[in-house]
Design a protein around this motif. Structure first.
Motif, PDB file in Angstrom:
ATOM      1  N   ARG A  10      32.121  -3.032  40.656  1.00 56.49           N
ATOM      2  CA  ARG A  10      32.517  -1.836  40.789  1.00 56.49           C
ATOM      3  C   ARG A  10      33.457  -1.294  39.694  1.00 56.49           C
ATOM      4  O   ARG A  10      34.203  -2.152  39.149  1.00 56.49           O
ATOM      5  CB  ARG A  10      33.388  -1.694  42.056  1.00 56.49           C
ATOM      6  CG  ARG A  10      32.379  -1.784  43.218  1.00 56.49           C
ATOM      7  CD  ARG A  10      32.975  -1.421  44.608  1.00 56.49           C
ATOM      8  NE  ARG A  10      34.034  -2.282  44.855  1.00 56.49           N
ATOM      9  CZ  ARG A  10      35.494  -2.289  44.867  1.00 56.49           C
ATOM     10  NH1 ARG A  10      35.861  -1.155  44.301  1.00 56.49           N
ATOM     11  NH2 ARG A  10      36.103  -3.176  45.203  1.00 56.49           N
ATOM     12  N   LYS A  35      29.960   1.868  49.767  1.00 56.05           N
ATOM     13  CA  LYS A  35      31.413   2.274  49.334  1.00 56.05           C
ATOM     14  C   LYS A  35      31.586   3.558  49.288  1.00 56.05           C
ATOM     15  O   LYS A  35      32.498   4.256  49.858  1.00 56.05           O
ATOM     16  CB  LYS A  35      31.896   1.587  48.114  1.00 56.05           C
ATOM     17  CG  LYS A  35      31.857   0.064  48.262  1.00 56.05           C
ATOM     18  CD  LYS A  35      32.630  -0.511  49.419  1.00 56.05           C
ATOM     19  CE  LYS A  35      32.794  -1.887  49.263  1.00 56.05           C
ATOM     20  NZ  LYS A  35      33.660  -2.625  50.370  1.00 56.05           N
ATOM     21  N   HIS A  94      37.723  -0.038  56.007  1.00 55.76           N
ATOM     22  CA  HIS A  94      36.957  -1.201  55.410  1.00 55.76           C
ATOM     23  C   HIS A  94      37.136  -2.490  56.189  1.00 55.76           C
ATOM     24  O   HIS A  94      38.451  -3.327  55.750  1.00 55.76           O
ATOM     25  CB  HIS A  94      37.712  -1.319  53.760  1.00 55.76           C
ATOM     26  CG  HIS A  94      37.282  -2.189  52.967  1.00 55.76           C
ATOM     27  ND1 HIS A  94      37.953  -2.736  51.681  1.00 55.76           N
ATOM     28  CD2 HIS A  94      35.964  -2.789  52.775  1.00 55.76           C
ATOM     29  CE1 HIS A  94      37.051  -3.546  51.170  1.00 55.76           C
ATOM     30  NE2 HIS A  94      36.183  -3.617  51.698  1.00 55.76           N
ATOM     31  N   ASP A 110      31.932  -5.577  56.561  1.00 50.17           N
ATOM     32  CA  ASP A 110      32.537  -4.788  55.509  1.00 50.17           C
ATOM     33  C   ASP A 110      33.229  -3.679  55.832  1.00 50.17           C
ATOM     34  O   ASP A 110      34.222  -3.249  55.568  1.00 50.17           O
ATOM     35  CB  ASP A 110      31.633  -4.610  54.311  1.00 50.17           C
ATOM     36  CG  ASP A 110      32.203  -4.508  53.290  1.00 50.17           C
ATOM     37  OD1 ASP A 110      33.622  -4.828  53.013  1.00 50.17           O
ATOM     38  OD2 ASP A 110      31.937  -3.505  52.240  1.00 50.17           O
ATOM     39  N   PHE A 119      39.133   3.017  48.089  1.00 46.50           N
ATOM     40  CA  PHE A 119      37.969   3.570  49.081  1.00 46.50           C
ATOM     41  C   PHE A 119      38.274   4.748  49.936  1.00 46.50           C
ATOM     42  O   PHE A 119      37.274   5.520  50.525  1.00 46.50           O
ATOM     43  CB  PHE A 119      37.182   2.596  50.121  1.00 46.50           C
ATOM     44  CG  PHE A 119      36.799   1.200  49.280  1.00 46.50           C
ATOM     45  CD1 PHE A 119      35.846   1.284  48.314  1.00 46.50           C
ATOM     46  CD2 PHE A 119      37.433  -0.235  49.653  1.00 46.50           C
ATOM     47  CE1 PHE A 119      35.702   0.028  47.812  1.00 46.50           C
ATOM     48  CE2 PHE A 119      37.444  -1.159  49.047  1.00 46.50           C
ATOM     49  CZ  PHE A 119      36.219  -1.207  47.976  1.00 46.50           C
TER      50      PHE A 119
HETATM   51  C1  OXD Z   1      34.108  -4.941  47.686  1.00 47.02           C
HETATM   52  C2  OXD Z   1      32.946  -5.439  48.410  1.00 47.02           C
HETATM   53  O1  OXD Z   1      34.649  -4.922  46.725  1.00 47.02           O
HETATM   54  O2  OXD Z   1      32.823  -5.461  49.708  1.00 47.02           O
HETATM   55  O3  OXD Z   1      35.072  -4.782  48.826  1.00 47.02           O
HETATM   56  O4  OXD Z   1      31.920  -5.798  47.741  1.00 47.02           O
END
Ligand code: OXD
Ligand code: MN
Length: 593
Positions: A69, A207, A227, A278, A455
């Motif tokens: 990311r 995300k 999250h 997640d 996020f």
């Molecule tokens: C993060 C993922 O970066 O779940 O939180 O990949």
């Protein structure tokens, strides 16, 4: 596939902008998916793995500059800068659309545009939401198939009239890092992602939608997008208690979600079920309690470090119908390998960038075969401990919310907040210390409130105010809020808590607190277990009475430093910081004396 004019009009607009040679609507049928897999294999975009050892599995590698990311290129483009807040990059939406439109103009010439309808959450769930992702990548289509409920059925939730769907436009373009943008427009229900092909940037349901856009939607609509993993603990009496937990990255979220209880607990009849690893979407149910669904349908997990001992269930999830990205190949049997899978790096290997190497010599030189952020995309249904409630559209009722981070000294193994408001403070104070291996600097504290810093799709202080609001709505039906720290160290820098399956012992205490069947010590920071109340049967040699004392100690001097640190951290939120949190910090300070 749909008569919804809002969808049709938007797809036409995006087609006019990106000018693909061909448009394919993804219906989710096996024939269509198989044709796409075959095409990806034929063009070399993906590689088929050993059909006996890893049936249905595919391998892919991304560009070397495109493996994670990209937070510095991720934007929240709300109309007012104020609404993105100090923890997000912001740009005026008009300016951002103007900047990106030329990048998308004609970008799909010579390519096929795939239109992917998907549902985040079980089809028909009152908590689920619909998205449509447009992409020029088959890899994205095949990953979205695993990670979401993808295909024509997703439109059933939307109906013919609704405009409540998230518009995601992705093009890998030419994977140019200088022109890479991951942009959320929360007020437009829109995500634009360009010049990346890495999962976290391009699987827009994850995300971008399920956290950044959904957190904003939750604020406006009175629910929560977090999250958090979701797990169920089945007790010997058959009742299942559901718990969510938020940790910054590298704190073992997937491991906790798929925990295998110690022998003593298994014998007594305890079982752990995974609902999610997640993300949790949570809404108040008709009975007033907070219900959670996992909006995803698969696991996008970090491969290195995953093995039969560290996370048997995660590894088992990857043995069929899984996509591996940026791991290493064992060319002898066309399977995959990564650091920490076992102690046997393949001699005849291809490392993650595509070089053929002798894996034994390569790793002996200290070089990695798999990228440290290499991933598996595995169907949740593959997981041996997937919850029987995984597809329940109503979600599961949450009894406890856990926060945690990686802290060497200050934070005890576990404590319970005094109430929801104090728990919101505890969540806002989530932080993790960097390890020497990661940065070279030990003990650098990174704040990551509720593990949502990268996020949260709006102003973090408004997000905290929303948490406080939710607490008022839930009243005495609210889940209890706890904090854990699996990473407390002794004077010599050794971890004092065994972690992994033994974390069940802490969950056990948490559940008993939820049931009101166990007392606790009131301390300045919250309720702590009384000595002897964490079940240490079978690990007494490791967690001696002295270690137990250290794990549960509250060092007032360290906590006074923590209060000062939080005072500094809160400053950036200015007037928006809710009074309740200011009060909680002042109260904590007063309790510490
Ligand atoms: C993060 C993922 O970066 O779940 O939180 O990949
Ligand atoms: Mn995550």
């Amino acid at each position: 596939m749909t008569k919804n004019q809002n969808v049709l009009k938007w797809v036409e607009e995006m087609k006019a902008l990106t000018k693909p040679d061909k448009v394919i609507w993804i219906d989710g049928s096996e024939e269509q998916l198989q044709a796409l897999r075959d095409e990806a294999v034929a063009t070399g975009e993906m590689q088929k793995l050993n059909e006996e050892k890893l049936p249905g599995c595919l391998y892919h590698r991304t560009a070397e500059n495109d493996v994670a990311r990209v937070e510095d290129r991720t934007f929240i483009c709300s109309r007012e800068k104020e609404n993105a807040g100090p923890t997000n990059n912001w740009c005026d939406p008009k300016e951002m659309y103007a900047k990106l439109t030329p990048l998308y103009d004609g970008v799909m010439k010579g390519r096929t545009m795939y239109v992917i309808p998907y549902s985040m959450g079980p089809i028909g769930s009152p908590i689920a939401k619909v998205g449509v992702e447009i992409t020029d990548s088959i890899y994205v289509v095949l990953n979205m198939d695993i990670m979401t409920r993808m295909g024509a059925d997703a439109f059933k939730n939307l109906g013919d009239e609704s405009n409540d769907f998230v518009r995601g436009l992705h093009s890998k373009a030419n994977v140019d890092p200088e022109n890479r943008y991951i942009v959320q427009f929360p007020e437009d229900n829109t995500i634009w992602s360009i010049n990346s092909a890495y999962g976290g940037n391009v699987l827009l349901g994850k995300k971008c939608f399920a956290l950044r856009i959904a957190s904003y939607q939750g604020w406006k609509e009175g629910w929560m997008a977090e999250h958090m993993l979701i797990l169920g603990v089945k007790k010997p009496d058959g009742e299942v208690k559901y718990i969510t937990a938020a940790f910054p990255s590298a704190c073992g979220k997937t491991n906790l979600a798929m925990l295998i209880p110690p022998e003593g607990y298994k014998k007594a009849g305890y079982e752990v079920f995974t609902v999610g690893d997640d993300i949790a979407w949570m809404k108040q149910g008709p009975d007033g309690r907070l219900y959670a669904i996992n909006p995803e349908n698969g696991f996008f997990g970090v491969a290195p470090g995953t093995n039969a001992k560290s996370n048997y269930n995660a590894l088992a999830s990857t043995r069929k119908n899984t996509i591996f990205t940026n791991v290493a190949l064992n060319n002898d049997d066309n399977t995959v390998w990564w650091e920490g899978l076992d102690k046997n790096p393949p001699e005849n290997a291809t490392e993650w960038t595509g070089k053929k190497v002798n894996g034994k010599e390569w790793t002996a030189e200290g070089k990695k075969l798999a990228h440290p952020n290499s991933r598996f995309t595995a169907p949740a249904k593959n997981c041996p401990c997937v919850s029987p409630e995984f597809d329940n559209p109503q979600g599961v009722p949450i009894s406890a919310i856990i926060f945690g981070g990686r802290r060497a000294a200050t934070t005890p193994l576990v404590y319970q907040s005094f109430n929801w408001q104090h728990g919101t403070y505890v969540g806002s104070a989530v932080s993790s210390e960097t390890t020497a291996a990661a940065t070279g600097a030990v003990g650098v504290l990174r704040h990551d409130p509720m593990a949502m810093k990268p996020f949260c799709g709006y102003h973090m202080a408004d997000y905290w105010a929303h948490w406080l609001e939710m607490g008022k709505k839930l009243g005495d039906k609210a889940p209890l809020i706890f904090n854990v720290n699996w990473f407390k160290q002794d004077e010599n820098g050794n971890f004092m808590w065994p972690g992994f399956g033994d974390n069940m012992r802490v969950l056990d205490w948490i559940i008993k607190r939820c049931e009101g069947t166990i007392d606790a010590d009131k301390t300045p920071i919250g309720y702590l277990p009384k000595k002897g109340d964490i079940n240490l049967e079978g690990i007494e040699d490791e967690v001696t009475s002295e270690v137990e004392d250290k794990l549960l100690a509250v060092d007032k001097d360290l906590w006074k430093k923590e209060v000062a640190e939080m005072g500094e951290f809160y400053k950036q939120f200015g007037d928006k910081l809710p009074d309740e949190l200011k009060q909680e910090l002042a109260d904590l300070s007063a309790r510490l004396g």
